[in-house]
Design an enzyme around this catalytic site. Structure first.
Site, short mmCIF file in Angstrom:
data_model
loop_
_atom_site.label_atom_id
_atom_site.label_comp_id
_atom_site.label_asym_id
_atom_site.label_seq_id
_atom_site.Cartn_x
_atom_site.Cartn_y
_atom_site.Cartn_z
N ASP A 8 7.13 98.72 18.51
CA ASP A 8 6.92 97.29 18.75
C ASP A 8 6.10 97.17 20.04
OD1 ASP A 8 8.70 97.69 20.84
OD2 ASP A 8 10.11 96.15 20.20
N CYS A 65 10.63 101.59 20.72
CA CYS A 65 10.72 100.20 21.17
C CYS A 65 11.15 100.23 22.63
CB CYS A 65 11.65 99.38 20.27
SG CYS A 65 13.37 99.90 20.21
N THR A 67 14.23 100.15 24.00
CA THR A 67 15.36 101.07 24.18
C THR A 67 15.44 102.16 23.12
OG1 THR A 67 16.75 99.65 22.82
CG2 THR A 67 16.77 99.24 25.22
N HIS A 98 21.85 120.06 13.22
CA HIS A 98 23.10 119.65 12.57
C HIS A 98 22.96 118.42 11.68
CE1 HIS A 98 26.01 121.91 15.53
NE2 HIS A 98 25.04 122.69 15.04
N HIS A 133 26.71 121.99 7.51
CA HIS A 133 26.29 120.64 7.90
C HIS A 133 25.89 119.77 6.71
CE1 HIS A 133 26.57 122.01 11.96
NE2 HIS A 133 25.72 123.01 11.70
C1 RB5 Z 1 11.82 93.90 22.97
O1 RB5 Z 1 11.86 93.16 24.13
C2 RB5 Z 1 13.05 94.77 22.82
O2 RB5 Z 1 14.15 93.98 22.48
C3 RB5 Z 1 12.83 95.85 21.79
O3 RB5 Z 1 11.72 96.60 22.15
C4 RB5 Z 1 13.93 96.88 21.61
O4 RB5 Z 1 14.34 97.39 22.83
C5 RB5 Z 1 15.04 96.47 20.76
O5 RB5 Z 1 15.97 97.27 20.49
#
Ligand code: RB5
Length: 142
Positions: A8, A65, A67, A98, A133
């Site tokens: 994203d 993204c 996180t 695994h 596994h």
């Molecule tokens: C975007 O701001 C953020 O929410 C997205 O990149 C991601 O971290 C969502 O899990």
């Protein structure tokens, strides 16, 4: 091995760097967007990569993204996708050995480019161990 990659807006810049890194290493990799830092919705791009794996002959996917968490949540809703949200090399190795993970997710706001490259390298180079596994992987689908 054909690799699908997407992000994203939060992962766009790191996704471009990882895409170029893997091209230079000789991997066959296709970019499924996004193509700018303009705000967009991570599920749209996770779905593109999962469909490429499930329907279009891609073996592995990379999703980035902010996180890595939203991408992994979306990806793991697809039967046959085993997405791992990673921020260390040990887990990258173990989730291939695994869990036979076929999608790697990480957060551009969590790890830097250098660690991302190391994690990608370990994840792409480590083979699934199979054996005991497989029974556990078969239990994942509900
Ligand atoms: C975007 O701001 C953020 O929410 C997205 O990149 C991601 O971290 C969502 O899990």
């Amino acid at each position: 091995m054909k690799i699908a990659i997407a992000s994203d807006h939060g992962g766009f810049e790191l996704k471009e760097k990882i895409f170029n890194y893997l091209i230079k290493k000789g991997y066959s990799i296709e970019n499924f967007g996004t193509d700018s830092i303009e705000s967009c919705d991570y599920p749209v791009f996770a779905k593109k990569v999962c469909n490429a794996i499930l329907n279009d002959g891609f073996e592995k996917g990379i999703l980035i993204c902010g996180t890595g968490i939203g991408m992994s949540m979306m990806a793991n809703r697809f039967k046959g996708i085993r997405a791992a949200c990673l921020s260390d090399k040990y887990s990258a190795q173990m989730t291939r050995k695994h869990n036979d993970s076929n999608v790697l997710c990480f957060g551009a706001r969590v790890i830097d480019e250098s660690l991302a490259q190391e994690i990608v390298d370990v994840w792409l180079e480590t083979q699934y161990e199979g054996g005991r596994h497989q029974k556990r992987i078969d239990m994942l689908d509900v």
